[in-house]
Design an enzyme around this catalytic site. Structure first.
Site, PDB file in Angstrom:
ATOM      1  CG  HIS A  10      -2.242  -0.682   0.963  1.00 44.71           C
ATOM      2  ND1 HIS A  10      -2.352  -2.047   0.976  1.00 44.71           N
ATOM      3  CD2 HIS A  10      -3.486  -0.215   0.666  1.00 44.71           C
ATOM      4  CE1 HIS A  10      -3.608  -2.395   0.709  1.00 44.71           C
ATOM      5  NE2 HIS A  10      -4.318  -1.303   0.514  1.00 44.71           N
ATOM      6  CE  LYS A  18      -6.683  -9.942  11.930  1.00 43.83           C
ATOM      7  NZ  LYS A  18      -6.252  -9.219  13.128  1.00 43.83           N
TER       8      LYS A  18
END
Lengths: 281, 191
Positions: free
Chosen positions: B38, B103
């Site tokens: 990222h 999550k």
């Protein structure tokens, strides 16, 4: 004085790293089964079923229970009548981690420089090693693969003595509530009270090795464990944070005497994949 | 519980019908990226460079697998904590990203971006990596190979199980689920 060659230590560490990552301890499996029986939320129940199935499959097929095979935390209890021969003890432990993670198809998750370049060491070393010198002529090795997601939710509260028991409760609840779904609930909540800042965290982490459902031998501490367990499960976070009545499988507290001015409190959370494996050489 | 079968890459029609709490089985192609990938993607965008993949309608899975045993497509392959990607996620949604799987909670700027760009956040079961790996039929590193477990992988998935946490309407399963099962200390007879 008994002599123990470092080769034996390396071999044991390599084996334990793999076994710990493939197979959950029986008490943890039993706690998950019990959670399944008591969980009220349908999605929570389904989640617990999948966690149990995952653990069974990992054990049967010798696969990593979780792709996060952890930082390798190693507890050594070295008998004072043992002479470690043939090399450095910590070198031997790290060599075991290196061999075990490679042979076991375990993920290597350690980066060398923690705040800028973050290049992976590619063998999961260095291990985080804690050593106690104990009476006797044995060496006990405990391997704890500790995942980053739950470890990131650790909290240290340097409480003042006037905060008392209620201060402990409020802070532990705050830590668990803020962690929410992040540490992969249902969690085991490790709590260390007393000592100094680093001692409290050491107590919290090590308390996680206690069997799920066993309580502290001090009745007053055991009582606090039971109350926190009820309060945490009333938070509603539930399995994986989807909402439910089982947020924690257990609460383990260990204490240590403290300075007259201090009441350190450390919280170390353990995900449901509470992996650890021991051997005595 | 009832499940909804969806295809990846996603499209607007699919995204519009999903609601927080829905359980889905995803079939198709998704891509992995976590912290390091990222960071690199957003740095590339900052420099005006092209990304190694076209994000339009794609799903990114926050996951770094364990190594595959011989004969397996992939090793254990469960989600990592999504919150660490929050600083990067809105930027990628602006590039067309339609789905994220991970999550844990997302922060407000991410949830706002999901509404703005019509993107959905799914959770996979953390710590069920062995089980999830059975739904991944193929895995190929397509970029940032030097990042090892953190490299970008193209995954072919069949009936990959996930739960909608945040939909495009502001629904949030983590908040709704917790509120439903929460019992106050007073009700427990505690302070």
């Amino acid at each position: 004085m008994r002599e123990l060659n470092v080769k034996e230590i390396t071999e044991a560490v390599a084996r334990l790293c793999q076994e710990a990552n493939y197979s959950l301890p029986e008490d943890v499996m039993a706690a998950l089964q019990q959670a399944l029986a008591s969980e009220q939320s349908p999605i929570g129940k389904q989640t617990l079923e999948q966690l149990i199935e995952n653990a069974r499959m990992a054990k049967a097929e010798q696969l990593a229970i979780c792709q996060d095979c952890g930082a390798t935390v190693v507890y050594l209890e070295v008998g004072q009548d043992v002479h470690i021969a043939g090399g450095g003890l910590y070198d031997a432990v790290n060599e075991g981690v290196r061999l075990g993670y490679e042979a076991g198809y375990l993920r290597k998750s350690m980066v060398k420089q923690p705040f800028s370049s973050r290049v992976n060491t590619k063998d999961n070393t260095p291990a985080i090693i804690h050593t106690d010198i104990v009476p006797g002529d044995k060496v006990k090795i405990t391997i704890v693969p500790k995942g980053g997601g739950s470890e990131n939710m650790s909290r240290l509260f340097m409480l003042t003595p006037s905060k008392g028991r209620q201060g402990i409760i409020d802070s532990v609840i705050k830590a668990v509530e803020e962690a929410g779904s992040n540490p992969c609930p249902p969690i085991i909540v490790g709590v260390g009270i007393g000592g100094t800042a680093e001692k409290a965290m050491e107590l919290a982490k090590k308390s996680l090795l206690r069997k799920v459902g066993d309580h502290n031998s001090d009745p007053e501490v055991a009582d606090l464990e039971k109350e926190l367990f009820i309060r945490i499960n009333a938070l509603g976070i539930g399995p994986q944070g989807y909402g439910g009545t089982v947020t924690a499988l257990g609460v383990n507290i260990d204490t240590f005497p403290a300075h007259i001015a201090s009441m350190p409190l450390a919280v170390n959370l353990q995900c449901h994949a509470a992996r650890h494996k021991e051997a005595v050489l | 519980m009832e499940t909804i079968n969806i295809k990846a890459p996603l499209n607007e029609t699919t995204v519009e019908k999903l609601r927080a709490g829905d359980q889905v089985l995803i079939t198709g192609v998704i891509y992995t990226a976590r912290d390091a990938a990222h960071k690199r993607m957003v740095e590339a965008l900052d420099k005006g460079e092209k990304l190694p993949l076209d994000l339009k309608n794609q799903v990114i899975y926050y996951m770094g697998p364990s190594p595959a045993k011989p004969g397996h497509a992939i090793g254990s392959a469960g989600p990592t904590t999504s919150g660490r990607m929050d600083v990067y996620a809105p930027r990628l949604m602006a590039e067309g990203l339609k789905g994220m799987i991970g999550k844990g909670d997302r922060q407000s700027p991410v949830k706002d971006a999901m509404k703005k760009y019509k993107a959905v956040y799914f959770a996979a079961i953390g710590g069920a990596g062995a089980l999830i790996s059975k739904t991944i039929t193929k895995a190929d590193v397509i970029a940032y190979d030097d990042l090892g477990a953190e490299a970008i992988r193209r995954l072919e998935v069949k009936d990959f199980p996930a739960t909608v946490i945040n939909d495009i309407y502001g629904g949030d399963l983590y908040q709704e689920g917790k509120a439903k099962y929460r019992v106050s200390p007073e009700k427990l007879g505690l302070k």
